[in-house]
Design an enzyme around this catalytic site. Structure first.
Site, mmCIF file in Angstrom:
data_model
loop_
_atom_site.group_PDB
_atom_site.id
_atom_site.type_symbol
_atom_site.label_atom_id
_atom_site.label_comp_id
_atom_site.label_asym_id
_atom_site.label_seq_id
_atom_site.Cartn_x
_atom_site.Cartn_y
_atom_site.Cartn_z
ATOM 1 N N HIS A 130 -9.568 1.458 4.371
ATOM 2 C CA HIS A 130 -8.047 1.746 5.058
ATOM 3 C C HIS A 130 -8.540 2.671 6.224
ATOM 4 C CE1 HIS A 130 -4.190 2.303 6.486
ATOM 5 N NE2 HIS A 130 -3.936 1.385 5.493
ATOM 6 N N GLU B 240 -6.526 4.349 7.453
ATOM 7 C CA GLU B 240 -6.343 6.335 6.876
ATOM 8 C C GLU B 240 -8.138 7.078 6.519
ATOM 9 O OE1 GLU B 240 -3.015 5.256 5.609
ATOM 10 O OE2 GLU B 240 -1.524 5.150 7.076
ATOM 11 N N GLY C 94 2.323 2.183 10.897
ATOM 12 C CA GLY C 94 3.252 3.483 10.776
ATOM 13 C C GLY C 94 4.160 3.662 11.749
ATOM 14 N N GLY D 270 2.557 -0.503 4.219
ATOM 15 C CA GLY D 270 2.697 0.513 4.071
ATOM 16 C C GLY D 270 4.219 0.595 3.523
ATOM 17 N N GLY D 271 4.663 1.400 4.635
ATOM 18 C CA GLY D 271 6.032 2.163 5.084
ATOM 19 C C GLY D 271 6.970 1.032 4.123
ATOM 20 N N GLU E 247 -5.427 -4.757 11.066
ATOM 21 C CA GLU E 247 -4.004 -4.079 10.440
ATOM 22 C C GLU E 247 -5.080 -3.401 12.116
ATOM 23 O OE1 GLU E 247 -2.628 -2.579 6.922
ATOM 24 O OE2 GLU E 247 -4.331 -0.908 6.753
ATOM 25 N N ASN F 269 0.934 -1.394 -0.345
ATOM 26 C CA ASN F 269 -0.154 -0.038 -0.299
ATOM 27 C C ASN F 269 0.837 1.333 0.508
ATOM 28 O OD1 ASN F 269 -1.487 2.142 0.798
ATOM 29 N ND2 ASN F 269 -2.276 1.896 2.912
ATOM 30 N N TRP F 270 0.853 1.910 -1.324
ATOM 31 C CA TRP F 270 1.822 2.999 -1.384
ATOM 32 C C TRP F 270 1.385 3.776 -1.059
ATOM 33 C CZ3 TRP F 270 3.922 3.030 -6.911
ATOM 34 C CH2 TRP F 270 5.122 1.525 -7.504
ATOM 35 N N LYS F 271 0.256 4.201 -0.617
ATOM 36 C CA LYS F 271 -0.483 5.566 0.052
ATOM 37 C C LYS F 271 0.398 6.583 -0.617
ATOM 38 C CE LYS F 271 -0.351 3.294 4.583
ATOM 39 N NZ LYS F 271 -0.227 3.615 6.361
ATOM 40 N N SER G 146 2.944 -2.220 10.122
ATOM 41 C CA SER G 146 4.363 -1.913 10.526
ATOM 42 C C SER G 146 4.678 -3.403 10.037
ATOM 43 C CB SER G 146 5.054 -1.495 12.066
ATOM 44 O OG SER G 146 4.971 -0.289 12.431
#
Ligand code: PGA
Length: 250
Positions: free
Chosen positions: A95, A97, A173, A234-235, A167, A9-11, A213
């Protein structure tokens, strides 16, 4: 046996040049992987370009959101058919976010899942509790409410076509991963809920990813858990080296 699935997930990251560089490296370094489903979910503006790079490879393409109407006067939105049009096969829905910053609710998640499935997209549906809910012992009830609302009205066959991502919001993150045991506990709870609401077949079929994470160093242990079928990353999906290592270690 459920096939592991790792999605990046590149956000809201990476413009065209960096996106192309990243997927070009992934394509090269992951070409021999057949035992894991691999997906990248870039921002809308680079979907088409990324699709050109990964077409006919073992890397699938996903969007990060959609709107449930097919077209019309909905400024700023994008539909399932538009995602299909640029080669997406998957879409992340709900998600945390989006729930936190953009007013996503279980009801809108439900509409989006139905819109995605109507176009043949595989939905990756996110659920998970915030820290305060975990600390007050509400994790299971929060996740159950999210599942009940998000999957309302879906048939067993429709349910089997989607992917769930558990999640825990406090692990996203933050560098704080849920322990494999903490994650497994919720995954098993979701699977038991699927069995109770739908059938054993549905419960055994649906893949449940863990997200929060995930790194090359913790994926192995997470994947040893019976009910963890992959990860939403993600990251660590923004650098080819770490995303490749996550996939190879899983
Ligand atoms: P993270 O994000 O891996 O950076 O924690 C996961 C996610 O939000 O999907």
């Amino acid at each position: 046996m459920r096939k592991p699935i790792i999605a990046g997930n590149w956000k809201m990251n990476l413009t065209t040049k960096d996106a192309v560089e990243l997927v070009t490296a992934l394509k090269r370094d992951l070409a021999d992987v057949t035992t894991v489903d691999i997906i990248v979910c870039p921002v809308f503006t680079v979907l088409d370009t990324v699709n050109d790079v990964i077409m006919d490879t073992n890397i699938g393409l996903g969007g990060q959101n959609l709107y449930w109407e097919n077209s019309g006067a909905f400024t700023g939105e994008i539909s399932a058919s538009m995602l299909k049009d640029v080669g997406a096969e998957y879409v992340i829905i709900g998600h945390s976010e989006r729930r936190q910053f953009f007013g996503e609710t279980n009801e809108t998640v439900n509409k989006k899942i139905k819109a995605a499935q109507a176009q043949g997209l595989t939905a990756i549906v996110c659920v998970g509790e915030v820290l305060e809910e975990r600390e007050s012992g509400k994790t299971q009830s929060v996740v159950q409410t999210q599942c009940e609302g998000s999957f309302a009205g879906l048939s067993a066959d429709e349910m089997k076509q989607l992917i769930i991502a558990y999640e825990p919001v406090w692990a996203i993150g933050t560098g704080k991963t849920a322990t494999p045991q903490q994650a497994q506990e919720v995954h098993a709870f979701i699977r038991a809920w699927l069995k109770q609401q739908f059938s054993d077949d549905v419960a055994q079929t649906v893949r449940i990813q863990y997200g929060g994470s995930v790194k090359p160093g913790n994926i192995k242990e997470l994947m040893t858990q019976e009910d963890i079928d992959g990860a939403l990353v993600g990251g660590a999906s923004l650098k080819s080296a770490s995303f490749v290592d996550i996939i190879k270690n899983c």
